[in-house]
Scaffold this active site. Structure first.
Site, mmCIF file in Angstrom:
data_model
loop_
_atom_site.group_PDB
_atom_site.id
_atom_site.type_symbol
_atom_site.label_atom_id
_atom_site.label_comp_id
_atom_site.label_asym_id
_atom_site.label_seq_id
_atom_site.Cartn_x
_atom_site.Cartn_y
_atom_site.Cartn_z
ATOM 1 N N ASP A 160 -32.084 -0.405 28.470
ATOM 2 C CA ASP A 160 -33.310 0.381 28.668
ATOM 3 C C ASP A 160 -34.497 -0.319 27.989
ATOM 4 O O ASP A 160 -35.599 -0.378 28.538
ATOM 5 C CB ASP A 160 -33.117 1.793 28.094
ATOM 6 C CG ASP A 160 -31.812 2.403 28.569
ATOM 7 O OD1 ASP A 160 -31.674 2.613 29.781
ATOM 8 O OD2 ASP A 160 -30.910 2.620 27.738
ATOM 9 N N HIS A 188 -29.082 7.434 26.368
ATOM 10 C CA HIS A 188 -29.074 6.521 27.519
ATOM 11 C C HIS A 188 -28.841 7.370 28.766
ATOM 12 O O HIS A 188 -27.716 7.487 29.276
ATOM 13 C CB HIS A 188 -27.980 5.459 27.384
ATOM 14 C CG HIS A 188 -27.825 4.667 28.647
ATOM 15 N ND1 HIS A 188 -28.782 3.809 29.113
ATOM 16 C CD2 HIS A 188 -26.834 4.635 29.575
ATOM 17 C CE1 HIS A 188 -28.396 3.291 30.263
ATOM 18 N NE2 HIS A 188 -27.212 3.773 30.564
#
Ligand code: NAD
Ligand code: LMR
Length: 329
Positions: A160, A188
């Site tokens: 990410d 996440h």
């Protein structure tokens, strides 16, 4: 001087990420170009044959740093003396599966693996959980390993982090190497919060440089947070090479340190910093040195960021409560 090889255990070794990961571990991208490694590949019985095929290819690559490969379906063997464990294998969500079913199925994987790490790994074990839901799987494994310091269990949000850097570079025309101090907060998952308020582009504040809150709220954040789903839609399978690359980045940075003036993002057990309840595995800005990470302290969190961090943390608390109810922690 000959160095003792580092024992690296990879679970789900016959999967997509495993295939993208193992060759780069063997060529020095996990720990360093001068660090020999021994690989232990853990698979379920149905995956052993494919793992053997991958091991044949690793042999055929004649990597100078690769000092051995062992393949097993027994977690106690796989984690015996492990210095680094990459927990990649997980139960994917299938049609009709509820969130509770997914957590329960993964509990059946990460609880015994946590126990096997507890009972067999080396004292300096470092664990990265990649398999989803990564933060909560890391919590399950950590809870099953009471003799291992909790902070050795981490979850991957580096993908990410890398995605957010790339999107910011594209928006501003900057080089990715000019971007520092970006942060992924939280889970996440689609609730994660990529934060550019403290990020810098060539030394200048990123949010001020962009100066476009609509882009931030309506384009940047959703693009980063939903990138995993967009890759699945495009490829017909979840990200593999970029996920493997991020796993290498995560461990390399943890072991070898962040650059002066920069930080990275890691899912780690919260110590209560920034109002994130202690114990849940949430992503924070961290610096690393000599194999130890520290949360970056003292950042001002504005209302825009606060609301988004809180939303992702709430989701993590709900996941924790669900696995607690299932008796997994
Ligand atoms: P994959 O299905 O190709 O491979 C998974 C492998 O794990 C399979 O070979 C399977 O046999 C093995 N496995 C299943 N249970 C196991 C167990 N108990 N022990 C050992 N091995 C086991 O999946 P993939 O594409 O390699 O992805 C792996 C995981 O990583 C998925 O959960 C995916 O959602 C996740 N992922 C996470 C991120 C992240 O940023 N955190 C990014 C991409 C993918
Ligand atoms: C990703 O971020 O690419 C993956 O976590 C997506 C997924 O669900 O496997």
């Amino acid at each position: 001087m000959t160095r003792t090889p580092v024992n690296v255990t990879v679970t789900g070794a016959a999967g997509q990420i495993g295939y993208a990961l193992l060759f780069r571990i063997a060529s020095g991208h996990l720990l360093g170009a001068d660090v020999p490694v021994k690989l232990r590949l853990l698979e379920i019985p149905q995956g052993l044959k494919a793992a053997e095929g991958t091991a044949m290819e690793l042999d055929d690559s004649a990597f100078p740093l690769l000092r051995g490969i062992e393949i097993t379906d027994d977690p106690n063997v796989a984690f015996d003396g492990a210095n680094v464990a990459l927990l990649v294998g997980a139960r994917p969500r299938t049609k009709g599966m509820e969130r509770g079913d997914l957590l329960s199925a993964n509990g059946g994987i990460f609880k015994p693996q946590g126990k096997a790490i507890n009972d067999n790994a080396a004292d300096d074990i470092k664990v990265l959980v990649v398999g989803n839901p990564a933060n909560t799987n890391a919590l399950i494994a950590q809870a099953a390993a009471p003799d291992v310091p909790a902070e050795r269990f981490t979850a991957m949000t580096r993908l990410d982090h890398n995605r957010a850097i790339s999107q910011l570079a594209r928006k501003t025309g900057a080089a990715v190497s000019d971007i520092r101090r970006l942060t992924i907060w939280g889970n996440h998952s689609a609730t994660q919060y990529p934060d550019i308020f403290h990020a810098e582009i060539a030394g200048k504040n990123a949010a001020e440089t962009v100066n476009d809150e609509a882009w931030l709220a309506d384009t940047f954040i959703p693009t980063v947070a939903k990138r995993g789903a967009a890759i699945i839609e495009a490829r017909g399978a979840s990200s593999a090479a970029s996920a493997a690359n991020a796993a290498l980045d995560h461990v390399y940075t943890w072991v070898n340190g962040t650059a002066e003036g920069d930080w990275t993002s890691m899912g780690i057990p919260s110590d209560g910093s920034y109002g994130v309840p202690e114990g849940i595995i949430s992503s924070f800005p961290v610096t690393t040195k000599d194999g130890v990470y520290e949360i970056v302290q003292g950042l001002d969190i504005n209302d825009f960021s606060r609301a988004r961090i809180d939303a992702s943390v709430k989701e993590l608390q709900e996941e924790r409560d669900a696995v607690r109810e299932l008796g997994l922690i």
